[in-house]
Design a protein around this motif. Structure first.
Motif, mmCIF file in Angstrom:
data_model
loop_
_atom_site.group_PDB
_atom_site.id
_atom_site.type_symbol
_atom_site.label_atom_id
_atom_site.label_comp_id
_atom_site.label_asym_id
_atom_site.label_seq_id
_atom_site.Cartn_x
_atom_site.Cartn_y
_atom_site.Cartn_z
ATOM 1 N N GLU A 168 -22.574 -17.783 -5.141
ATOM 2 C CA GLU A 168 -23.194 -16.466 -5.042
ATOM 3 C C GLU A 168 -24.329 -16.475 -4.018
ATOM 4 N N ILE A 169 -25.078 -17.589 -3.989
ATOM 5 C CA ILE A 169 -26.206 -17.688 -3.062
ATOM 6 C C ILE A 169 -25.736 -17.958 -1.632
ATOM 7 N N PHE A 170 -24.798 -18.895 -1.479
ATOM 8 C CA PHE A 170 -24.425 -19.371 -0.146
ATOM 9 C C PHE A 170 -23.092 -18.821 0.367
ATOM 10 N N GLY A 171 -22.361 -18.118 -0.500
ATOM 11 C CA GLY A 171 -21.020 -17.666 -0.130
ATOM 12 C C GLY A 171 -20.974 -16.794 1.111
ATOM 13 N N GLU A 172 -21.893 -15.838 1.225
ATOM 14 C CA GLU A 172 -21.890 -14.958 2.403
ATOM 15 C C GLU A 172 -22.198 -15.738 3.665
ATOM 16 N N TYR A 173 -23.123 -16.684 3.566
ATOM 17 C CA TYR A 173 -23.391 -17.548 4.716
ATOM 18 C C TYR A 173 -22.115 -18.292 5.124
ATOM 19 N N GLU A 174 -21.460 -18.888 4.136
ATOM 20 C CA GLU A 174 -20.277 -19.694 4.408
ATOM 21 C C GLU A 174 -19.172 -18.856 5.051
ATOM 22 N N ASP A 175 -18.947 -17.656 4.551
ATOM 23 C CA ASP A 175 -17.904 -16.790 5.107
ATOM 24 C C ASP A 175 -18.202 -16.443 6.563
ATOM 25 N N SER A 176 -19.455 -16.147 6.866
ATOM 26 C CA SER A 176 -19.827 -15.809 8.246
ATOM 27 C C SER A 176 -19.727 -17.031 9.151
ATOM 28 N N LEU A 177 -20.153 -18.193 8.656
ATOM 29 C CA LEU A 177 -20.066 -19.429 9.442
ATOM 30 C C LEU A 177 -18.619 -19.779 9.759
ATOM 31 N N LYS A 178 -17.742 -19.530 8.824
ATOM 32 C CA LYS A 178 -16.317 -19.814 9.030
ATOM 33 C C LYS A 178 -15.770 -18.966 10.185
ATOM 34 N N ILE A 179 -16.124 -17.701 10.217
ATOM 35 C CA ILE A 179 -15.663 -16.803 11.288
ATOM 36 C C ILE A 179 -16.245 -17.220 12.627
ATOM 37 N N LEU A 195 -26.809 -21.102 10.074
ATOM 38 C CA LEU A 195 -26.786 -22.376 9.356
ATOM 39 C C LEU A 195 -28.203 -22.845 9.041
ATOM 40 N N GLU A 196 -29.104 -22.674 9.988
ATOM 41 C CA GLU A 196 -30.500 -23.063 9.746
ATOM 42 C C GLU A 196 -31.099 -22.271 8.593
ATOM 43 N N ASP A 197 -30.803 -20.978 8.539
ATOM 44 C CA ASP A 197 -31.279 -20.154 7.415
ATOM 45 C C ASP A 197 -30.717 -20.662 6.092
ATOM 46 N N ALA A 198 -29.409 -20.934 6.076
ATOM 47 C CA ALA A 198 -28.756 -21.368 4.838
ATOM 48 C C ALA A 198 -29.298 -22.710 4.357
ATOM 49 N N LEU A 199 -29.492 -23.644 5.277
ATOM 50 C CA LEU A 199 -29.939 -24.983 4.899
ATOM 51 C C LEU A 199 -31.427 -25.039 4.559
ATOM 52 N N SER A 200 -32.133 -23.964 4.830
ATOM 53 C CA SER A 200 -33.549 -23.890 4.476
ATOM 54 C C SER A 200 -33.760 -23.395 3.047
ATOM 55 N N ILE A 201 -32.676 -22.976 2.405
ATOM 56 C CA ILE A 201 -32.760 -22.486 1.033
ATOM 57 C C ILE A 201 -32.745 -23.663 0.059
ATOM 58 N N ASN A 226 -31.900 -26.166 -2.805
ATOM 59 C CA ASN A 226 -30.627 -26.646 -3.371
ATOM 60 C C ASN A 226 -29.453 -26.523 -2.402
ATOM 61 N N SER A 227 -29.705 -26.216 -1.140
ATOM 62 C CA SER A 227 -28.598 -26.086 -0.185
ATOM 63 C C SER A 227 -27.882 -27.407 0.044
ATOM 64 N N PHE A 228 -28.579 -28.536 -0.154
ATOM 65 C CA PHE A 228 -27.945 -29.835 0.103
ATOM 66 C C PHE A 228 -26.718 -30.046 -0.777
ATOM 67 N N ASN A 229 -26.719 -29.474 -1.938
ATOM 68 C CA ASN A 229 -25.615 -29.681 -2.877
ATOM 69 C C ASN A 229 -24.431 -28.759 -2.618
ATOM 70 N N TYR A 230 -24.577 -27.813 -1.707
ATOM 71 C CA TYR A 230 -23.468 -26.909 -1.424
ATOM 72 C C TYR A 230 -22.651 -27.478 -0.264
ATOM 73 N N PRO A 231 -21.324 -27.621 -0.415
ATOM 74 C CA PRO A 231 -20.532 -28.361 0.576
ATOM 75 C C PRO A 231 -20.188 -27.606 1.858
ATOM 76 N N PHE A 232 -20.192 -26.281 1.832
ATOM 77 C CA PHE A 232 -19.748 -25.487 2.990
ATOM 78 C C PHE A 232 -18.377 -25.985 3.482
ATOM 79 N N ASP A 233 -17.498 -26.293 2.531
ATOM 80 C CA ASP A 233 -16.262 -26.985 2.891
ATOM 81 C C ASP A 233 -15.186 -26.100 3.500
ATOM 82 N N SER A 234 -15.392 -24.793 3.533
ATOM 83 C CA SER A 234 -14.399 -23.959 4.223
ATOM 84 C C SER A 234 -14.724 -23.812 5.710
ATOM 85 N N VAL A 235 -15.883 -24.320 6.130
ATOM 86 C CA VAL A 235 -16.251 -24.277 7.557
ATOM 87 C C VAL A 235 -15.629 -25.515 8.202
#
Length: 310
Positions: free
Chosen positions: A12-23, A48-54, A56-65
């Motif tokens: 919920e927190i990082f999903g929108e970032y991940e979707d945009s990064l994938k595109i 990506l810099e914005d997302a990784l500054s949040i 607990n971001s280290f634990n999110y894999p961003f695996d669809s990028v």
């Protein structure tokens, strides 16, 4: 149940970032021209810099990028988000974010690496920092220790000028204040003590540079000669950084690296022993995968390699 809830919250927190990064990642890779690719890359870096500054971001894999390399060190001290832009003139642009844990502050910090490889003179001898980084696309992390220092040995690829490619063995360490530095004088090759190893070869060739179990031989002097023999050969199996020996296509092309190719079935290696990566010639790389018979046990590297260079 807890992990499922946690992932849902993270999504919920990082999903929108991940979707945009994938595109944006797809545009960086397949954009019609340099302008489109670089605009997408700049937006990708900011997002990506914005997302990784949040928190607990280290634990999110961003695996669809899946258009970038994402590597995490075995001890979870740091991870890398790493990508290249292939330019129309045959050269490449290198980008990397390093997210690492600061023990004193008890939090993860973020470093953007700035590629200055075209300005670095004799890079084999230089200690570099995030503002002066020798750009590469990393694909392997090998942690080794000497006393209380962990040397994170990195295998990477550099597209150079498109006529010749480079592969390298670099070293990442963290000094007081969690400051990352690249390059360390832990390599031994004859009298040479470089801080990183760089191989340059023809862009038409494929060079092997990998970390695996293999076998080499050493000659040992016998305490008592046997039947006139003063030495015996011992086969040693261990993990090592294995690589092709590069040679020019013919002698007239000596030192013209764009004409260097792997010599058929001849491999050399670096083996970590007594705190140093020691150069060894003539590795028998024909043997199959060996059981782990290692002088200093190496940790398995839980990493994600999703974008492989040519």
């Amino acid at each position: 149940m807890g992990s499922s809830v946690s992932y849902s919250q993270d999504r919920e927190i990082f999903g929108e970032y991940e979707d945009s990064l994938k595109i944006l990642g797809q545009i960086m890779k397949t954009g019609a021209n340099d302008r489109i690719k670089f605009e997408a890359s700049a937006r990708f870096a900011d997002l990506l810099e914005d997302a990784l500054s949040i928190k607990n971001s280290f634990n999110y894999p961003f695996d669809s990028v899946n258009t970038i390399a994402r590597l995490i060190s075995p001890d979870k001290r740091f991870r890398l988000f790493n990508w290249v832009i292939a330019k129309e003139n045959g050269s490449f642009d290198y980008n990397c974010f390093l997210q690492s844990f600061n023990d004193k502050k008890n939090k993860y910090e973020l470093f953007k690496l700035n590629d200055k490889s075209s300005d670095i003179i004799i890079p084999e001898n230089q200690t570099l920092d995030p503002e002066n980084w020798y750009g590469a696309l990393y694909y392997k992390i090998i942690p080794v220790k000497n006393e209380d220092i962990t040397y994170y040995t990195l295998l990477g690829w550099n597209g150079n000028n498109g006529i010749s490619f480079k592969k390298m063995i670099d070293v990442l360490t963290f000094r007081s204040g969690n400051r990352p530095f690249f390059g360390a004088a832990i390599f031994r090759k004859g009298k040479e003590k470089p801080k990183r190893i760089i191989f340059e070869y023809s862009a038409k060739a494929i060079m092997t540079l990998k970390y695996e179990n293999q076998q080499y031989q050493i000659k040992k002097r016998l305490k008592k000669p046997q039947k006139g023999k003063r030495f015996e050969v011992e086969n040693i199996k261990t993990e090592m950084i294995l690589f092709d020996r590069l040679v020019p296509l013919n002698q007239s092309l000596e030192n013209q690296k764009q004409f260097y190719v792997p010599e058929t079935n001849i491999f050399d290696a670096f083996i970590f022993d007594k705190g140093k990566w020691n150069f060894i010639e003539d590795i028998d790389a024909r043997n199959p995968k060996l059981q782990e018979i290692i002088r200093q046990p190496a940790e398995k590297t839980p990493q994600i390699q999703l974008y492989s260079p040519k």
